[in-house]
Structure formats: C-alpha cells, structure tokens
Enzyme design. Structure first.
Site, PDB file in Angstrom:
ATOM      1  CB  ALA A  44       5.827   1.647 -42.965  1.00  0.00           C
ATOM      2  N   GLY A  47       7.794  -3.708 -44.730  1.00  0.00           N
ATOM      3  CA  GLY A  47       6.862  -3.955 -45.829  1.00  0.00           C
ATOM      4  C   GLY A  47       7.366  -3.390 -47.144  1.00  0.00           C
ATOM      5  CG  ASP A  48       7.684   0.823 -47.939  1.00  0.00           C
ATOM      6  OD1 ASP A  48       6.550   0.427 -48.298  1.00  0.00           O
ATOM      7  OD2 ASP A  48       7.901   1.967 -47.491  1.00  0.00           O
ATOM      8  CB  VAL A  49      12.623  -3.818 -47.209  1.00  0.00           C
ATOM      9  CG1 VAL A  49      13.692  -4.824 -47.564  1.00  0.00           C
ATOM     10  CG2 VAL A  49      13.239  -2.517 -46.744  1.00  0.00           C
TER      11      VAL A  49
END
Length: 134
Positions: A44, A47-49
């Site tokens: 997560a 993925g967010d970065v």
C-alpha cells in the site's frame, strides 16, 4: 559509508547511508524483491507513493502555486477517490475498463486492504446510524 543525524523537537534519527550505492541502484527495484511476498502495508505504501508521483507530475504544468497543486493532488490521492478510480478502472464489459491478471488482482487486494480495522480518515466515515450497526 555516510552517517547523517537529523534532529527535530521530538526525535533524533541517525541514518547510515552506504556510499557504495550508485544513483542507478537507488532508482532500480531490489532484484530480490518479490511482490507476492511483500507485506500488505508495504504494498500500500509503495502504491500510494507511485500514484501520488503520477498525479503530481500531471498537475505541475502549467505553472501553478504550490498550494494549489497540493490541494488538487491531495483531493485525488485520498483513499476515497482512489477507491472510486479503481472501480472505474476495473469496470467489466466497459470499453474503458481494464483487466488484471489473477496475480495482479491478488497483489492489489492485499495492498488495498492493508489498513485492517484501523480508523483513518474523516470521522464521518465511522459515524453510526440507524441502518448500520458498525
């Protein structure tokens, strides 16, 4: 090896940075990394970065005030909007939908569900109502 010390009001952190690493090594994934074996929180986080980097790249041109860019980016990268975009991305039977392999879908679900029962985000998402016992 280079050692740096960062001090803030609350903490002091010392980081050891191996001087032998080249820029290309920092910009390349670890060859031993296996997404199937990464923890959900790590998936997560990465993925967010990556998503935020793409969104930031999209809104830096034409030139805008940094605060305007930040407000727009935050509105898009927040969990609720990511969930909406994912549902649009995965629409089945739609010409604009996109298919993932079972392995990709498994990795996506693990990363997406990493928050567990932790309550994050606005309190309005956790309000109790007459129709919802949670």
């Amino acid at each position: 090896t280079t050692t740096t010390t960062t001090t803030t009001a609350a903490t002091t952190a010392t980081t050891t940075i191996p001087s032998s690493l080249l820029l290309s090594e920092y910009l390349s994934p670890d060859s031993k990394c296996e997404a199937d074996r990464m923890g959900a929180t790590s998936l997560a986080y990465i993925g967010d970065v990556v998503f935020e980097l793409f969104v930031r790249s999209r809104y830096v041109w034409p030139a805008r005030r940094t605060s305007d860019i930040q407000n727009r980016v935050v509105g898009i990268v927040r969990a609720e909007y990511q969930s909406y975009l994912l549902s649009q991305f995965l629409k089945e039977g739609d010409d604009e939908g996109f298919s993932l392999t079972p392995r990709e879908l498994s990795i996506l679900k693990r990363g997406r569900n990493s928050g567990g029962n932790t309550k994050r985000g606005p309190k309005r998402f956790y309000k109790k109502n007459k129709n919802n016992s949670k």
